[in-house]
Design a protein around this motif. Structure first.
Motif, PDB file in Angstrom:
ATOM      1  N   UNK A 123      18.017  44.942 -25.732  1.00  0.00           N
ATOM      2  CA  UNK A 123      17.228  44.623 -26.933  1.00  0.00           C
ATOM      3  C   UNK A 123      16.729  43.174 -26.905  1.00  0.00           C
ATOM      4  N   UNK A 124      16.879  42.508 -25.754  1.00  0.00           N
ATOM      5  CA  UNK A 124      16.417  41.131 -25.550  1.00  0.00           C
ATOM      6  C   UNK A 124      17.010  40.156 -26.576  1.00  0.00           C
ATOM      7  N   UNK A 125      18.327  40.222 -26.682  1.00  0.00           N
ATOM      8  CA  UNK A 125      19.052  39.260 -27.507  1.00  0.00           C
ATOM      9  C   UNK A 125      19.598  38.173 -26.593  1.00  0.00           C
ATOM     10  N   UNK A 126      19.189  36.934 -26.813  1.00  0.00           N
ATOM     11  CA  UNK A 126      19.640  35.839 -25.960  1.00  0.00           C
ATOM     12  C   UNK A 126      21.122  35.557 -26.157  1.00  0.00           C
ATOM     13  N   UNK A 127      21.809  35.235 -25.055  1.00  0.00           N
ATOM     14  CA  UNK A 127      23.251  34.948 -25.125  1.00  0.00           C
ATOM     15  C   UNK A 127      23.625  33.912 -24.077  1.00  0.00           C
ATOM     16  N   UNK A 128      24.650  33.138 -24.410  1.00  0.00           N
ATOM     17  CA  UNK A 128      25.161  32.102 -23.501  1.00  0.00           C
ATOM     18  C   UNK A 128      26.686  32.097 -23.638  1.00  0.00           C
ATOM     19  N   UNK A 129      27.370  32.639 -22.636  1.00  0.00           N
ATOM     20  CA  UNK A 129      28.821  32.809 -22.683  1.00  0.00           C
ATOM     21  C   UNK A 129      29.451  31.969 -21.580  1.00  0.00           C
ATOM     22  N   UNK A 130      30.257  30.998 -21.953  1.00  0.00           N
ATOM     23  CA  UNK A 130      30.908  30.099 -21.000  1.00  0.00           C
ATOM     24  C   UNK A 130      32.384  30.485 -20.899  1.00  0.00           C
ATOM     25  N   UNK A 131      32.836  30.793 -19.688  1.00  0.00           N
ATOM     26  CA  UNK A 131      34.216  31.216 -19.455  1.00  0.00           C
ATOM     27  C   UNK A 131      34.991  30.068 -18.821  1.00  0.00           C
ATOM     28  N   UNK A 195      10.577  26.496 -13.290  1.00  0.00           N
ATOM     29  CA  UNK A 195       9.966  26.011 -14.526  1.00  0.00           C
ATOM     30  C   UNK A 195       9.934  27.097 -15.598  1.00  0.00           C
ATOM     31  N   UNK A 196      10.149  28.345 -15.181  1.00  0.00           N
ATOM     32  CA  UNK A 196      10.157  29.448 -16.131  1.00  0.00           C
ATOM     33  C   UNK A 196      11.412  29.440 -17.002  1.00  0.00           C
ATOM     34  N   UNK A 197      12.469  28.769 -16.532  1.00  0.00           N
ATOM     35  CA  UNK A 197      13.743  28.792 -17.241  1.00  0.00           C
ATOM     36  C   UNK A 197      13.703  27.887 -18.461  1.00  0.00           C
ATOM     37  N   UNK A 198      14.289  28.378 -19.542  1.00  0.00           N
ATOM     38  CA  UNK A 198      14.313  27.610 -20.775  1.00  0.00           C
ATOM     39  C   UNK A 198      15.607  26.845 -20.954  1.00  0.00           C
ATOM     40  N   UNK A 199      15.837  26.403 -22.192  1.00  0.00           N
ATOM     41  CA  UNK A 199      16.995  25.578 -22.513  1.00  0.00           C
ATOM     42  C   UNK A 199      18.305  26.321 -22.271  1.00  0.00           C
ATOM     43  N   UNK A 200      18.320  27.612 -22.588  1.00  0.00           N
ATOM     44  CA  UNK A 200      19.560  28.390 -22.441  1.00  0.00           C
ATOM     45  C   UNK A 200      20.029  28.404 -20.989  1.00  0.00           C
ATOM     46  N   UNK A 201      19.134  28.645 -20.055  1.00  0.00           N
ATOM     47  CA  UNK A 201      19.511  28.673 -18.640  1.00  0.00           C
ATOM     48  C   UNK A 201      19.890  27.284 -18.133  1.00  0.00           C
ATOM     49  N   UNK A 202      19.166  26.257 -18.579  1.00  0.00           N
ATOM     50  CA  UNK A 202      19.480  24.897 -18.135  1.00  0.00           C
ATOM     51  C   UNK A 202      20.827  24.437 -18.683  1.00  0.00           C
ATOM     52  N   UNK A 203      21.171  24.890 -19.874  1.00  0.00           N
ATOM     53  CA  UNK A 203      22.487  24.569 -20.427  1.00  0.00           C
ATOM     54  C   UNK A 203      23.582  25.284 -19.643  1.00  0.00           C
ATOM     55  N   UNK A 204      23.320  26.536 -19.265  1.00  0.00           N
ATOM     56  CA  UNK A 204      24.300  27.275 -18.471  1.00  0.00           C
ATOM     57  C   UNK A 204      24.552  26.641 -17.122  1.00  0.00           C
ATOM     58  N   UNK A 205      23.486  26.199 -16.465  1.00  0.00           N
ATOM     59  CA  UNK A 205      23.630  25.509 -15.177  1.00  0.00           C
ATOM     60  C   UNK A 205      24.271  24.141 -15.381  1.00  0.00           C
TER      61      UNK A 205
END
Length: 271
Positions: A123-131, A195-205
């Protein structure tokens, strides 16, 4: 050698031990390994009588100590705060039955995270899960809201649901529990990222560059699942690949905790 000398040696040994244990769970451990490499280089310079290098090292040493204190300021402050809150007797006695040992990752937790990410991706719900693994994420937990709930797919889906109070930011998972939500993470400045990656991916990295955590990211634009670990990003993972990746990275940590629980159980049986 009198009693005072023996006591002094024991005190220094205990302090050194606890300092190393503390450093093991912070960025200071990585810095320590870097300092060891520099020390070996300086010993080689001394052995081969490289006077210019030794002179430079001697003049830079004073600034280096100050810089090190500045870099480790958050960790040093946290260590002093924990020292003030800690019960010294219970921390010295490792066999205290009331001392809680964090559980490792179970098969159920991995399946629940996988299920949640797949459902949110549909359903294209953004998520950021840090383990979290060995390096503590407590500084980042403090930026969010405490949850302290057992990891389930429904809990994760509800947290990241659009227009809910907790959907913005990252979720931090410790063992089999969701520790905090809406946490802020450091952004990566890696120029090699798309450059396609947004804030969520950059925060994960970004969080994977400064800790040993494993981060699972669900894109809000495409619904695709990615994993960030050790500063590297793997994209477009399906459910099976995500599950296998978590197994591979988290397996060692889980085994260590499992062996510890078995040992503690045997100790209680002997009593």
């Amino acid at each position: 050698m009198d009693f005072g000398d023996v006591a002094e040696i024991l005190i220094i040994a205990v302090l050194l031990y606890y300092a190393l244990v503390w450093m093991k769970t912070t960025r200071a451990w990585v810095l320590l390994k870097g300092l060891v490499v520099i020390l070996i280089f300086l010993l080689l310079a001394y052995f081969f009588r490289m006077t210019t290098i030794l002179w430079m090292a001697q003049n830079v040493l004073g600034f280096a100590v100050t810089a090190l204190i500045v870099v480790l300021q958050p960790e040093l402050r946290k260590a002093l705060e924990e020292l003030g809150k800690k019960n010294i007797i219970s921390s010295v006695l490792p066999f205290d039955n009331n001392h809680r040992v964090d559980e490792g990752f179970s098969e159920k937790t991995i399946n629940e995270i996988t299920k949640a990410c797949v459902e949110m991706g549909k359903v294209k719900t953004g998520a950021l899960i840090v383990i979290e693994q060995k390096v503590s994420l407590r500084d980042y937990e403090r930026t969010g809201i405490d949850v302290d709930g057992i990891v389930t797919s429904q809990l994760l889906i509800n947290i990241f649901e659009h227009n809910t109070p907790l959907h913005d930011g990252a979720v931090i998972v410790q063992g089999n529990r969701v520790a905090s939500a809406t946490c802020y993470l450091p952004l990566s400045d890696n120029l090699g990222l798309s450059k396609e990656l947004g804030t969520r991916h950059r925060a994960g990295v970004g969080i994977s560059e400064v800790t040993d955590s494993l981060t699972v990211i669900v894109s809000e634009e495409t619904g695709k699942i990615s994993v960030a670990y050790e500063g590297k990003l793997e994209r477009n993972l399906d459910a099976e690949t995500l599950r296998d990746r978590m197994h591979k990275i988290l397996n060692n940590t889980g085994e260590e905790h499992k062996n510890l629980r078995i040992w503690k159980g045997r100790s209680r049986e002997k009593k």
